[in-house]
Design a protein around this motif. Structure first.
Motif, PDB file in Angstrom:
ATOM      1  N   GLY A  33       0.810  -1.223   0.000  1.00 50.18           N
ATOM      2  CA  GLY A  33       0.000   0.000   0.000  1.00 50.18           C
ATOM      3  C   GLY A  33       0.844   1.274   0.000  1.00 50.18           C
ATOM      4  N   HIS A  34       2.147   1.133   0.169  1.00 54.80           N
ATOM      5  CA  HIS A  34       3.052   2.283   0.113  1.00 54.80           C
ATOM      6  C   HIS A  34       3.868   2.242  -1.174  1.00 54.80           C
ATOM      7  CE1 HIS A  34       2.709   3.517   4.508  1.00 54.80           C
ATOM      8  NE2 HIS A  34       1.987   2.403   4.409  1.00 54.80           N
ATOM      9  N   ILE A  35       4.196   1.024  -1.617  1.00 47.73           N
ATOM     10  CA  ILE A  35       4.980   0.896  -2.860  1.00 47.73           C
ATOM     11  C   ILE A  35       4.144   1.360  -4.056  1.00 47.73           C
ATOM     12  CG2 ILE A  35       6.020  -0.801  -4.441  1.00 47.73           C
ATOM     13  CD1 ILE A  35       6.905  -2.378  -1.970  1.00 47.73           C
ATOM     14  N   VAL A 302     -14.749  -7.826  -3.714  1.00 51.76           N
ATOM     15  CA  VAL A 302     -14.450  -7.829  -2.272  1.00 51.76           C
ATOM     16  C   VAL A 302     -12.944  -7.979  -2.065  1.00 51.76           C
ATOM     17  CG1 VAL A 302     -15.001  -8.914  -0.046  1.00 51.76           C
ATOM     18  CG2 VAL A 302     -16.621  -9.124  -1.951  1.00 51.76           C
ATOM     19  N   SER A 303     -12.357  -7.035  -1.345  1.00 47.96           N
ATOM     20  CA  SER A 303     -10.933  -7.183  -1.034  1.00 47.96           C
ATOM     21  C   SER A 303     -10.596  -6.397   0.217  1.00 47.96           C
ATOM     22  CB  SER A 303     -10.077  -6.688  -2.198  1.00 47.96           C
ATOM     23  OG  SER A 303      -8.730  -6.562  -1.777  1.00 47.96           O
ATOM     24  N   PHE A 304      -9.635  -6.931   0.978  1.00 48.87           N
ATOM     25  CA  PHE A 304      -9.233  -6.287   2.230  1.00 48.87           C
ATOM     26  C   PHE A 304      -7.759  -5.886   2.196  1.00 48.87           C
ATOM     27  CE2 PHE A 304     -13.074  -8.576   3.057  1.00 48.87           C
ATOM     28  CZ  PHE A 304     -13.802  -7.725   3.889  1.00 48.87           C
ATOM     29  N   THR A 357      -6.388 -15.348  -5.085  1.00 50.25           N
ATOM     30  CA  THR A 357      -5.401 -14.985  -4.051  1.00 50.25           C
ATOM     31  C   THR A 357      -4.914 -13.550  -4.225  1.00 50.25           C
ATOM     32  OG1 THR A 357      -3.674 -15.888  -5.453  1.00 50.25           O
ATOM     33  CG2 THR A 357      -4.508 -17.320  -3.696  1.00 50.25           C
ATOM     34  N   TRP A 358      -5.004 -13.030  -5.428  1.00 49.81           N
ATOM     35  CA  TRP A 358      -4.574 -11.652  -5.719  1.00 49.81           C
ATOM     36  C   TRP A 358      -5.081 -11.326  -7.109  1.00 49.81           C
ATOM     37  CZ3 TRP A 358      -2.934  -8.141  -2.427  1.00 49.81           C
ATOM     38  CH2 TRP A 358      -2.316  -6.986  -2.870  1.00 49.81           C
ATOM     39  N   CYS A 359      -5.206 -10.068  -7.446  1.00 48.09           N
ATOM     40  CA  CYS A 359      -5.608  -9.698  -8.810  1.00 48.09           C
ATOM     41  C   CYS A 359      -5.094  -8.293  -9.081  1.00 48.09           C
ATOM     42  CB  CYS A 359      -7.125  -9.717  -8.932  1.00 48.09           C
ATOM     43  SG  CYS A 359      -7.922  -8.417  -7.956  1.00 48.09           S
ATOM     44  N   CYS A 360      -5.256  -7.842 -10.306  1.00 51.48           N
ATOM     45  CA  CYS A 360      -4.945  -6.444 -10.576  1.00 51.48           C
ATOM     46  C   CYS A 360      -6.209  -5.668 -10.225  1.00 51.48           C
ATOM     47  CB  CYS A 360      -4.554  -6.229 -12.028  1.00 51.48           C
ATOM     48  SG  CYS A 360      -4.369  -4.485 -12.365  1.00 51.48           S
ATOM     49  N   GLN A 361      -6.217  -5.088  -9.048  1.00 46.86           N
ATOM     50  CA  GLN A 361      -7.438  -4.441  -8.535  1.00 46.86           C
ATOM     51  C   GLN A 361      -7.960  -3.339  -9.458  1.00 46.86           C
ATOM     52  OE1 GLN A 361      -8.108  -3.995  -4.315  1.00 46.86           O
ATOM     53  NE2 GLN A 361      -8.169  -1.779  -4.578  1.00 46.86           N
ATOM     54  N   LEU A 362      -7.020  -2.592 -10.036  1.00 47.31           N
ATOM     55  CA  LEU A 362      -7.445  -1.476 -10.889  1.00 47.31           C
ATOM     56  C   LEU A 362      -8.208  -1.981 -12.109  1.00 47.31           C
ATOM     57  CD1 LEU A 362      -4.176   0.542 -10.488  1.00 47.31           C
ATOM     58  CD2 LEU A 362      -6.436   1.357  -9.836  1.00 47.31           C
ATOM     59  N   THR A 375     -14.957  -3.140   0.790  1.00 47.74           N
ATOM     60  CA  THR A 375     -13.539  -2.837   1.003  1.00 47.74           C
ATOM     61  C   THR A 375     -13.214  -2.532   2.462  1.00 47.74           C
ATOM     62  OG1 THR A 375     -11.794  -1.203   0.500  1.00 47.74           O
ATOM     63  CG2 THR A 375     -14.058  -0.433   0.279  1.00 47.74           C
ATOM     64  N   HIS A 376     -11.952  -2.776   2.817  1.00 44.95           N
ATOM     65  CA  HIS A 376     -11.490  -2.418   4.171  1.00 44.95           C
ATOM     66  C   HIS A 376     -11.186  -0.915   4.249  1.00 44.95           C
ATOM     67  CE1 HIS A 376      -7.815  -2.369   1.940  1.00 44.95           C
ATOM     68  NE2 HIS A 376      -7.020  -2.310   2.985  1.00 44.95           N
ATOM     69  N   CYS A 377     -11.242  -0.230   3.094  1.00 49.94           N
ATOM     70  CA  CYS A 377     -10.979   1.211   3.047  1.00 49.94           C
ATOM     71  C   CYS A 377      -9.533   1.576   3.363  1.00 49.94           C
ATOM     72  CB  CYS A 377     -11.928   1.998   3.947  1.00 49.94           C
ATOM     73  SG  CYS A 377     -13.561   2.172   3.230  1.00 49.94           S
ATOM     74  N   GLN A 397     -10.963  -2.204   9.064  1.00 48.77           N
ATOM     75  CA  GLN A 397     -10.341  -3.086  10.043  1.00 48.77           C
ATOM     76  C   GLN A 397      -9.513  -2.321  11.077  1.00 48.77           C
ATOM     77  OE1 GLN A 397     -10.873  -6.631   9.955  1.00 48.77           O
ATOM     78  NE2 GLN A 397     -12.516  -5.766   8.709  1.00 48.77           N
ATOM     79  N   PHE A 398      -8.560  -1.531  10.626  1.00 47.94           N
ATOM     80  CA  PHE A 398      -7.688  -0.844  11.602  1.00 47.94           C
ATOM     81  C   PHE A 398      -7.031   0.361  10.935  1.00 47.94           C
ATOM     82  CE2 PHE A 398      -5.349  -4.256   9.546  1.00 47.94           C
ATOM     83  CZ  PHE A 398      -4.279  -3.565   9.019  1.00 47.94           C
ATOM     84  N   ALA A 399      -6.114   0.994  11.661  1.00 55.18           N
ATOM     85  CA  ALA A 399      -5.334   2.154  11.185  1.00 55.18           C
ATOM     86  C   ALA A 399      -6.252   3.266  10.694  1.00 55.18           C
ATOM     87  CB  ALA A 399      -4.331   1.694  10.123  1.00 55.18           C
ATOM     88  N   ASP A 400      -5.983   3.812   9.505  1.00 61.04           N
ATOM     89  CA  ASP A 400      -6.766   4.934   8.954  1.00 61.04           C
ATOM     90  C   ASP A 400      -8.115   4.490   8.396  1.00 61.04           C
ATOM     91  OD1 ASP A 400      -5.425   3.401   7.034  1.00 61.04           O
ATOM     92  OD2 ASP A 400      -5.392   5.030   5.584  1.00 61.04           O
ATOM     93  N   GLN A 401      -8.334   3.192   8.294  1.00 62.15           N
ATOM     94  CA  GLN A 401      -9.511   2.679   7.573  1.00 62.15           C
ATOM     95  C   GLN A 401     -10.853   3.172   8.149  1.00 62.15           C
ATOM     96  OE1 GLN A 401      -8.445  -1.503   7.628  1.00 62.15           O
ATOM     97  NE2 GLN A 401      -6.430  -0.950   6.832  1.00 62.15           N
ATOM     98  N   PRO A 402     -11.044   3.208   9.494  1.00 63.56           N
ATOM     99  CA  PRO A 402     -12.320   3.718  10.005  1.00 63.56           C
ATOM    100  C   PRO A 402     -12.583   5.167   9.586  1.00 63.56           C
ATOM    101  CG  PRO A 402     -11.042   2.674  11.766  1.00 63.56           C
ATOM    102  CD  PRO A 402     -10.158   2.730  10.580  1.00 63.56           C
TER     103      PRO A 402
END
Ligand code: UPG
Length: 488
Positions: A33-35, A302-304, A357-362, A375-377, A397-402
Motif C-alpha cells: 500500500g506504500h509501494i 471484495v478485497s481487504f 489470491t490476488w488480482c490487478c485491482q485497478l 472494502t477495508h478502506c 479493520q484498523f489504522a486509517d480505515q475507520p
C-alpha cells in the motif's frame, strides 16, 4: 492544440531533452500500500522529464530482481548483516523497522554514488515515505533536498497531527467523546471514526503503530516538500490547512494514468508494470475473460488489501453475506488467509463467484461488470474506487480505515460505512451492497461516485491541481540543479 497546452508540451519537451535531468530517489515503506503510490508517483515524475530510481527494501521479497520497469529504474536494498533474522514485514511484526532504517542509512549514500557513476547525474532529491522520517537526516547528510510522501489522506494526517501536538490524547477511553479536528472542524468524529490506534486498547501493536504515525510530524516542517496521495477537490479545506502548515502539495490520485482517462508514455496497466509482493493464481487474461462473461454492473468485488488479517469469524460473515446476496462476486483472499474460508464455500458458489489470491485491482474496478466494492478502506483502495466511480461498502479493520470509511459515507457520499467497525455482520454487508445498488439512496451514491470520478480525472489532467503541483516541484528541482551547476 490550445496555445497554453502547446506551451506546456514545449516546456515538458525541454525538460525531457535536458541531457542530465534531475535524478530523484524515491523510498517507499516496504508495504504494498506504500509501494504502489510511490511507484506511480515515480512514473508521473518521469513523464515530466525527470529520472527516477525507486529504492525498495528487499527484505519483503526475494523474488524480485534489480532492474527496470519500463523507464523506471528499481533498486533493491538488502540486509546482509541480518540474514539470520526472521523476515517480519508480511507477518506484521516490528522487527524489520530497525533493519529497514539501518540498511537505508548505510546503503543509500553508496547506491546514490553508484547511480551517479552509471548515469552521470547525482541524486537531486530524496522522496521518502512519511513513516520513515529519519530519511530526512539521510538526505541532509547526502546534501540533497528531500520530500516527505504521505500515503494516507489529509483528514487522517490532520487527526494524527492533533494527536502529535497533544490536542488528542490516547488511548481514548471515553467511547462517547466527540472530536472536531483543526483543518476539518465541520466534521464531527465519533471515537470509532478515528484511526484505530488512538482508541483500540485490544490491539497489542497500537502503541507502536501510533508512535510510528506520530513520528511522521517530528521533522516534517523541515522537509523541502510534503506530498500526499490525495487531490485538492476531494479534501479542499484540509488541503489548504496543510498548505498553511507545510510546503504541502496534493499530487494524487497516484494511480496509473491509463485508469484516469490519460495515457502517459511512462506507464501502462497495473499488471504489466506493477511491483506486486503477492502472487495471483489466475492470469490477468483469465480474470478478464471471467469479468467479460458477467453482466454489466453485476459483480460485487471484495478485497481487504495487503495487510489486514481477518478473524475467522469476520471471514465467515463475509462468506455468508456473499452466499445470501446470490449475485456474481470476485473475492480476493490472500494465500495466507485462504484456510479461513468456510469449507465448501468456493465449490458451492462457483457458478457465480470467483475467489482469487490476488488480482490487478485497478483492472477489476475499471471493468464494466463491477458494480460495487466491499472494502477495508485502505487509502489506496478508497482513492482507486473514488477515481473509478465505484460505490463502496466499508468494512474497515484498523489504522486509517475507520476514518476513510466515515468520509466515504458522510463526506463524499459514495457508499455505506459499517455500524460496528472491525466486525461487520453478514446482514450488514448484505444490506450495504443492496443499498449501494438499489433504490433512491443508490441513485445519490452513483451520482456522487460519478462526480468524484470526474474530479479525480480533472486533478491529474494537464493543468489540473495535482498536475500543476507536480510541474511546480519539477520546475523547482530543475532550477535548483541549474543553480548548483552555476555555483560549481
Ligand atoms: O488483489 C489485490 C488487492 C490489492 N491490490 C492493490 O494493493 C493496494 C492495497 O492498498 P490499500 O488499499 O491502501 O490497503 P493496504 O494494503 O491495507 O494498505 C496499508 O497502507 C495504506 C496506505 O498507507 C493504508 O491506508 C492502509 O490502511 C494500510 O493497511 C491497492 O493499490 C490495490 O489496488 C491489488 O492490486 N490486488
Amino acid at each position: 492544440m490550445k496555445v497554453e497546452q502547446q506551451k506546456k508540451q514545449q516546456q515538458s519537451n525541454t525538460k525531457m531533452n535536458t541531457p542530465n535531468p534531475p535524478h530523484v530517489l524515491i523510498l517507499p515503506f516496504p508495504f504494498q500500500g506504500h509501494i504502489n503510490p510511490a511507484l506511480q508517483f515515480s512514473r508521473l515524475l518521469i513523464s515530466k522529464g525527470l529520472r527516477v530510481t525507486l529504492i525498495v527494501y528487499a527484505e519483503i521479497t526475494t523474488e524480485l530482481t534489480q532492474g527496470q520497469l519500463g523507464s523506471l529504474a528499481v533498486h533493491f536494498l538488502s540486509t546482509h548483516d541480518d540474514e539470520e533474522e526472521e523476515p517480519a514485514v508480511q507477518a506484521g511484526g516490528f522487527g524489520f523497522l530497525d533493519r529497514f532504517a539501518k540498511t537505508v542509512k548505510k546503503e543509500l549514500p553508496r547506491v546514490a554514488c553508484e547511480i551517479e557513476r552509471e548515469t552521470g547525474s547525482g541524486a537531486a532529491c530524496l522522496v521518502y515515505d512519511s513513516v520513515a522520517p529519519w530519511a530526512l537526516e539521510v538526505a541532509r547528510e547526502m546534501n540533497i533536498p528531500c520530500a516527505s510522501f504521505f500515503t494516507q489522506p489529509c483528514a487522517v494526517d490532520a487527526i494524527l497531527y492533533s494527536y502529535y501536538e497533544g490536542r488528542i490524547r490516547a488511548p481514548i477511553t471515553d467511547k462517547e467523546e466527540k472530536f472536531r479536528v483543526d483543518g476539518m472542524a465541520e466534521v464531527s468524529l465519533a471515537v470509532h471514526d478515528l484511526p484505530s490506534y488512538l482508541h483500540d486498547e485490544d490491539d497489542e501493536y497500537a502503541p507502536e503503530c501510533l508512535a510510528l504515525l506520530a513520528a511522521q510530524f517530528s521533522n516534517v516542517a523541515g522537509a523541502d516538500w510534503v506530498f500526499c496521495n490525495t487531490f485538492t477537490a476531494l479534501e479542499e479545506k484540509i488541503v489548504h490547512w496543510m498548505c498553511n502548515k507545510f510546503r504541502f502539495k496534493a499530487v494524487g490520485p497516484t494511480i496509473p494514468s491509463i485508469y484516469l482517462g490519460k495515457q502517459l508514455s511512462s506507464d501502462d496497466t497495473c499488471h504489466e508494470y506493477g511491483l506486486s509482493l503477492f502472487k495471483a493464481q489466475h492470469s490477468p487474461t483469465y480474470l478478464k475473460q471471467w469479468l467479460d462473461s458477467q453482466q454489466p454492473k453485476s459483480v460485487v468485488y471484495v478485497s481487504f488489501g495487503s495487510v489486514a488479517s481477518l478473524s475467522d469469524k469476520q471471514t465467515e460473515e463475509v462468506a455468508a453475506a456473499l452466499e445470501k446476496l446470490d449475485r456474481p462476486f470476485l473475492w480476493v483472499v490472500r494465500k495466507s488467509e485462504q484456510d479461513k474460508i468456510p469449507p465448501g464455500f468456493v465449490e458451492d458458489t462457483s457458478d457465480r463467484g470467483l475467489v482469487v489470491t490476488w488480482c490487478c485491482q485497478l483492472e477489476v474496478l475499471a471493468h464494466a461488470s463491477t458494480v460495487c466494492f466491499v472494502t477495508h478502506c485502505g487509502w489506496n483502495s478508497t482513492i482507486e474506487a473514488l477515481s473509478m466511480g465505484v460505490p463502496m461498502v466499508a468494512v474497515p479493520q484498523f489504522a486509517d480505515q475507520p476514518t476513510n470509511a466515515k468520509f466515504v459515507e458522510d463526506v463524499w457520499g459514495v457508499g455505506r460505512d459499517g455500524e460496528e467497525k472491525a466486525m461487520a455482520r453478514s446482514e450488514e454487508i448484505e444490506w450495504g451492497v443492496v443499498e449501494v445498488m438499489e433504490g433512491e439512496r443508490a441513485k445519490g451514491i452513483r451520482k456522487n461516485a460519478e462526480k468524484w470520478k470526474t474530479l479525480a480525472r480533472a486533478a491529474v489532467a494537464d493543468g489540473g491541481s495535482s498536475d500543476r503541483n507536480i510541474e511546480d516541484f519539477v520546475d523547482e528541482l530543475v532550477n535548483l540543479q541549474l543553480l548548483k551547476r552555476l555555483e560549481l
